[in-house]
Design a protein around this motif. Structure first.
Motif, PDB file in Angstrom:
ATOM      1  N   THR A 582       0.799  -1.202  -0.169  1.00 56.51           N
ATOM      2  CA  THR A 582      -0.004   0.011   0.035  1.00 56.51           C
ATOM      3  C   THR A 582       0.943   1.244   0.036  1.00 56.51           C
ATOM      4  O   THR A 582       0.469   2.205  -0.843  1.00 56.51           O
ATOM      5  N   LEU A 583       2.025   1.181   0.948  1.00 53.71           N
ATOM      6  CA  LEU A 583       2.741   2.468   0.895  1.00 53.71           C
ATOM      7  C   LEU A 583       3.528   2.733  -0.471  1.00 53.71           C
ATOM      8  O   LEU A 583       3.526   3.893  -0.888  1.00 53.71           O
ATOM      9  N   VAL A 584       3.795   1.717  -1.075  1.00 62.50           N
ATOM     10  CA  VAL A 584       4.406   1.833  -2.559  1.00 62.50           C
ATOM     11  C   VAL A 584       3.384   2.210  -3.451  1.00 62.50           C
ATOM     12  O   VAL A 584       3.781   3.177  -4.272  1.00 62.50           O
ATOM     13  N   GLN A 585       2.318   1.743  -3.658  1.00 57.80           N
ATOM     14  CA  GLN A 585       1.214   2.304  -4.461  1.00 57.80           C
ATOM     15  C   GLN A 585       0.902   3.839  -4.138  1.00 57.80           C
ATOM     16  O   GLN A 585       0.644   4.368  -5.010  1.00 57.80           O
ATOM     17  N   LEU A 586       0.967   4.213  -2.725  1.00 57.66           N
ATOM     18  CA  LEU A 586       0.994   5.469  -2.471  1.00 57.66           C
ATOM     19  C   LEU A 586       1.702   6.376  -3.039  1.00 57.66           C
ATOM     20  O   LEU A 586       1.665   7.473  -3.459  1.00 57.66           O
ATOM     21  N   GLY A 587       3.027   6.047  -3.004  1.00 56.30           N
ATOM     22  CA  GLY A 587       4.036   6.743  -3.560  1.00 56.30           C
ATOM     23  C   GLY A 587       3.915   6.868  -4.992  1.00 56.30           C
ATOM     24  O   GLY A 587       4.299   7.981  -5.493  1.00 56.30           O
ATOM     25  N   LEU A 588       3.653   5.993  -5.648  1.00 56.53           N
ATOM     26  CA  LEU A 588       3.479   6.033  -7.323  1.00 56.53           C
ATOM     27  C   LEU A 588       2.567   7.031  -7.485  1.00 56.53           C
ATOM     28  O   LEU A 588       2.452   7.447  -8.356  1.00 56.53           O
ATOM     29  N   ASP A 598       6.359  13.895  -1.601  1.00 56.14           N
ATOM     30  CA  ASP A 598       5.571  12.829  -0.954  1.00 56.14           C
ATOM     31  C   ASP A 598       5.824  11.598  -1.615  1.00 56.14           C
ATOM     32  O   ASP A 598       5.846  10.733  -0.907  1.00 56.14           O
ATOM     33  N   ALA A 599       5.985  11.390  -2.828  1.00 59.30           N
ATOM     34  CA  ALA A 599       6.655  10.388  -3.395  1.00 59.30           C
ATOM     35  C   ALA A 599       7.876   9.650  -3.020  1.00 59.30           C
ATOM     36  O   ALA A 599       8.058   8.443  -2.742  1.00 59.30           O
ATOM     37  N   HIS A 600       8.860  10.481  -2.848  1.00 61.03           N
ATOM     38  CA  HIS A 600      10.124   9.966  -2.474  1.00 61.03           C
ATOM     39  C   HIS A 600       9.713   9.523  -0.766  1.00 61.03           C
ATOM     40  O   HIS A 600      10.828   8.600  -0.529  1.00 61.03           O
ATOM     41  N   ASN A 601       9.067  10.341  -0.055  1.00 56.36           N
ATOM     42  CA  ASN A 601       9.263   9.930   1.447  1.00 56.36           C
ATOM     43  C   ASN A 601       8.297   8.409   1.410  1.00 56.36           C
ATOM     44  O   ASN A 601       8.666   7.728   2.421  1.00 56.36           O
ATOM     45  N   ALA A 602       7.607   8.189   0.629  1.00 59.07           N
ATOM     46  CA  ALA A 602       6.887   6.971   0.543  1.00 59.07           C
ATOM     47  C   ALA A 602       7.551   5.843   0.128  1.00 59.07           C
ATOM     48  O   ALA A 602       7.432   4.741   0.489  1.00 59.07           O
ATOM     49  N   LEU A 603       8.546   6.353  -0.620  1.00 59.93           N
ATOM     50  CA  LEU A 603       9.317   4.887  -1.305  1.00 59.93           C
ATOM     51  C   LEU A 603      10.663   4.738  -0.753  1.00 59.93           C
ATOM     52  O   LEU A 603      11.491   3.735  -1.241  1.00 59.93           O
ATOM     53  N   VAL A 604      11.239   5.695   0.111  1.00 57.41           N
ATOM     54  CA  VAL A 604      12.548   5.701   0.397  1.00 57.41           C
ATOM     55  C   VAL A 604      12.875   4.602   1.451  1.00 57.41           C
ATOM     56  O   VAL A 604      13.776   3.863   1.312  1.00 57.41           O
TER      57      VAL A 604
END
Length: 912
Positions: A582-588, A598-604
């Motif tokens: 879910t976190l990865v899909q949120l970053g995408l 926000d995308a970087h913070n979700a995927l880091v």
């Protein structure tokens, strides 16, 4: 005298005894015979020694391998067929000398010919080749190549001759199935072994002299040895011409299999002989190897005149189910018996209750068919399971008078009169079916047609879930409804629905979309009294569905309001894996909407560990240094998601690196001279360092190389080169075309590259310019004047750029407050010297044994301002702290003053 030798009788003449003496005297003239001690015991009767030639040994070994290969060919196990073929080649090499002497055996040539024909038939069967596993396909290809090469190099002529006349020479062929060597039958043992025929030696003569003492004593110990009735007397008329002392070798004294049988063996052979005699009268008997189950005729369910009613069927049902789980129970036969019992009950019209109960038992037996939790069902068993579930579900929906549930005890069951009560939970069967469906997808090769065929069964699975949901909404409890709702959500949340994608327009919502279905199911779980695990998984699935369809704000708000990131570590592992997805899909989703930070913070967190594949449950990394045991590896394989639910890892890494580039490059340009500059993305810095270490850098090929080349172009403010490295045909095919509406994504990336390149340019070259024209910047980066004005104004407000805007002239006036490169290096050097001086003072005081600020007189010699210690010392005196050791308060004040003094010194140096 021992019974092994004949005692002299009174009727013998002196002539005979003198002849015996002559024979005994002639023995030393022959070759000396080594004395041997022969042991006679009961154990020797049970053992049987067979002398076999080298030819028989080698050829028997080859025939055994051929038989194994024949069995493996029947089940089309190509991996084992390949192993058998390689073993046959080795056995033929061992028998090379025998083959040179005797010739190539006919059965070997026939085996090569049959194997070649078998390989050609399998190769022509295209449907079979598409359906086999990867391992079988690889083994089959190797088998064809090795077989052709082996025949061409060694036995091409023999195989061609056999093709022309396959029947020629079959008279001398060997039986490929060696007869089993049974101790109970002499005939079966001796038949396949063709020992060389030896001349029959005459019985030994009567020897009276030079007898060993061991054979002359203890006659009573051998009384239990039973000798053959044919040897009533050892006396025999032996002609001197027939008897030859040279033939008295060790083989002569060995036990003969024909005459050395004991009573025990005779008793053992009697049942076997009886069976063989019966075969002539009753017909052909099929001999079964020991240990294999006998195929017996299935017993009849009921007697001929027995009354078939509900009680009789239940009694027979309990008899069948009582063997469930026991060792040696044939599970397939249990299923067949239950099916036959249901047909009998249906034929006799025993009612709906007994029919439902039998359906429950049949489906349960099908799930028990495979006891191994790691392997999946066979395809035919799976299809029968789906059909029985559909039938049972239709019965329950069409007949509301049938009540089923786990709360019903067996004593309270009512199978005859309405309302009917049957013990059993249909929801449990549905959940078990869903697990088996996942296991079947996990066991299939994701790139084979078998996976696509099994994936088509999801339509039936979802249909069963939907019908169960409607059934439980009427008759189920709140907990049962929550469980079936979650199952329905888990089959829906990852599926993309083009009709409910957020485009930014205020269009009315369509009815019957997956968005409305997810909203209804999840809100029920939010409001009802359900376990925390069900509610947590429902929230994560809801967030995933929002993010998949570009509803960024709904997904973000739901994630923040649920506070799942605070306590997700206490959840079970499958829920944690769902949280990662879910976190990865949120970053995408944030990246598609242009929210780069926000995308970087979700995927880091996912990308920085270099274990994205494992954290998303899309595969296992190599087991290095025994990080996990085999049992743990099996458990982790069961947690993997099926292939159609995977997230593209290359796309994920590309989005993360592009986001890091857009954040890191301007930050590096703004803090180029900072000594302790923090890093936004460690992974991005690692990729850049690895590229800088390369001695020869060619044109980019992989996705990472494209991002690195784009980053280097952005450093210099060349946004066009940066854009061409990120957006090109190769990157479009690998990454950007995988997005929904890829043109919008590419346009967003282009705009972000232009804006961040402008910021990088201003940070890098601001000390070169006195003024900059906004029109020039807008033309250079192909941006609107309003966009350039907005970016520069934001930089000035955040104190990132020391400049001011002149509105009448549309220019940017630089204030030159930032130090030059030489000044920055001088400031760094002065700070390092100051740190070095303070460290040296501390080391010197420790070596001299002087406690800091212990003696005032030792410190008065120093000039004021030489160090921070003197300033703090005088401050302590004014405040009345005395001359003793500093308190914790004074130490804190000293540290605070040091920091403040250093800051003031740095400011004065900059002003200077």
């Amino acid at each position: 005298m021992s019974r092994f030798f004949k005692a002299g009788s009174d009727s013998e003449s002196e002539t005979e005894s003198s002849e015996d003496d002559e024979i005994i005297q002639q023995r030393p003239s022959a070759a000396p015979v080594q004395s041997r001690t022969f042991q006679f015991s009961d154990d020797e009767d049970d053992s049987r020694r067979i002398v076999r030639s080298a030819k028989d040994k080698r050829f028997d070994e080859m025939t055994n391998i051929i038989q194994q290969m024949k069995n493996h060919k029947q089940i089309k196990d190509m991996a084992n067929v390949l192993n058998d073929f390689e073993a046959l080649i080795k056995a033929a090499d061992k028998a090379k000398k025998v083959i040179q002497e005797e010739g190539v055996p006919r059965f070997f040539i026939r085996c090569l010919f049959d194997l070649e024909e078998y390989a050609n038939e399998c190769w022509e069967d295209k449907e079979w080749r598409k359906s086999i596993s990867k391992n079988n396909s690889k083994s089959f290809t190797s088998l064809r190549q090795k077989l052709k090469k082996y025949i061409r190099e060694k036995y091409e002529k023999e195989v061609n001759d056999y093709k022309e006349n396959p029947d020629h020479g079959d008279d001398d062929k060997r039986d490929e199935t060696p007869a089993p060597q049974d101790e109970e039958s002499e005939d079966e043992v001796d038949t396949p072994v063709k020992a060389p025929v030896k001349p029959k030696l005459p019985a030994p003569p009567v020897i009276k002299k030079q007898l060993p003492k061991s054979m002359d004593d203890d006659d009573d110990d051998d009384d239990d040895i039973d000798w053959d009735s044919s040897d009533d007397s050892v006396e025999s008329d032996i002609d001197d011409e027939q008897f030859d002392t040279g033939k008295l070798t060790a083989e002569y004294f060995l036990k003969k299999s024909d005459s050395g049988t004991s009573k025990k063996e005779k008793k053992r052979k009697e049942p076997k002989q009886m069976k063989l005699e019966e075969t002539d009268e009753e017909g052909d008997w099929e001999e079964v190897k020991g240990g294999a189950p006998l195929i017996m005729e299935r017993p009849k369910m009921f007697g001929k005149d027995q009354e078939i009613n509900v009680d009789a069927v239940l009694k027979k049902l309990y008899e069948i189910t009582s063997a469930r789980g026991k060792k040696g129970t044939d599970r397939n036969e249990q299923i067949e018996l239950l099916k036959e019992l249901r047909e009998i009950a249906e034929t006799n019209n025993l009612g709906l209750g007994i029919d439902v109960k039998l359906y429950f038992n049949i489906i349960g037996a099908i799930f028990d068919y495979n006891p191994n939790t790691l392997t999946s069902m066979r395809n035919d068993v799976w299809e029968s399971c789906l059909s029985y579930l559909q039938t049972l579900l239709n019965i329950l929906i069409d007949h509301p008078e049938v009540n089923v549930g786990e709360h019903i005890k067996e004593d309270d069951e009512n199978l005859t009169e309405a309302p009917l009560y049957v013990r059993g939970c249909f929801l449990t069967l549905v959940e078990k079916m869903d697990e088996e469906f996942t296991k079947m997808l996990q066991s299939c090769d994701a790139h084979s047609t078998e996976y696509v065929e099994r994936l088509q069964d999801e339509r039936q699975v979802c249909d069963i879930l939907e019908k169960t949901l409607r059934y439980l909404e009427i008759k189920g409890t709140t907990l049962e409804i929550s469980r079936i709702y979650l199952k329905r959500i888990e089959h829906l949340y990852y599926k993309f629905d083009t009709s409910c994608v957020y485009t930014g327009d205020n269009e009315p919502k369509k009815e019957g979309t997956s968005e409305q279905t997810m909203d209804k199911l999840c809100k029920f779980l939010y409001t009802s009294e359900t376990p925390d695990r069900l509610r947590t998984r429902a929230i994560l699935c809801h967030i995933y569905h929002h993010a998949l369809h570009n509803r960024w704000f709904q997904a973000r708000d739901l994630m923040l309001m649920s506070h799942l990131q605070d306590n997700i570590g206490h959840s079970d592992i499958p829920t944690q894996l769902l949280y990662n997805r879910t976190l990865v899909q949120l970053g995408l989703c944030a990246f598609r909407q242009g929210n780069i930070r926000d995308a970087h913070n979700a995927l880091v967190d996912i990308q920085s560990s270099n274990r994205a594949k494992e954290l998303l449950a899309q595969g296992l990394l190599p087991n290095r240094q025994n990080e996990r045991t085999p049992e743990q590896e099996k458990i982790e394989k069961r947690r993997l998601f099926p292939y159609h639910m995977h997230i593209n890892l290359e796309l994920l890494e590309c989005v993360y690196l592009v986001s890091a580039m857009l954040l890191e490059i301007p930050f590096m340009a703004a803090h180029e001279m900072d000594v302790r500059r923090r890093m936004i993305s460690k992974n991005f810095h690692h990729v850049m360092k690895m590229s800088e270490r390369q001695t020869l850098i060619g044109p980019p090929e992989s996705m990472r190389e494209h991002v690195v080349a784009a980053s280097k172009s952005m450093k210099t403010g060349d946004w066009k080169a940066c854009k061409n490295f990120i957006i090109n045909d190769k990157m479009n095919a690998k990454v950007w075309d995988l997005f929904f509406q890829p043109d919008k994504v590419r346009d967003m990336i282009t705009v972000k590259i232009q804006e961040e390149s402008l910021r990088t340019y201003l940070f890098t070259y601001s000390n070169v310019y006195d003024t900059l024209s906004l029109h020039t910047l807008a033309e250079m980066f192909e941006l609107d004047m309003s966009v350039v004005h907005r970016i520069i104004s934001k930089m000035i407000i955040n104190e990132e750029l020391m400049a001011s805007l002149a509105e009448p002239t549309q220019t940017v006036i630089m204030h030159r407050t930032e130090p030059s490169r030489l000044q920055s290096l001088a400031l760094q050097l002065s700070d390092k010297f100051l740190t070095l001086v303070e460290n040296n003072e501390r080391i010197l005081e420790v070596k001299q044994g002087i406690y800091p600020f212990q003696n005032k007189r030792d410190r008065n010699d120093r000039q004021p301002g030489t160090s921070a210690a003197f300033q703090h010392h005088t401050q302590g005196v004014v405040e009345g702290e005395g001359y003793g050791p500093p308190t914790s308060k004074s130490v804190t004040n000293n540290q605070h003053w040091n920091r403040r003094n250093n800051k003031n010194y740095s400011r004065e140096s900059r002003n200077y």
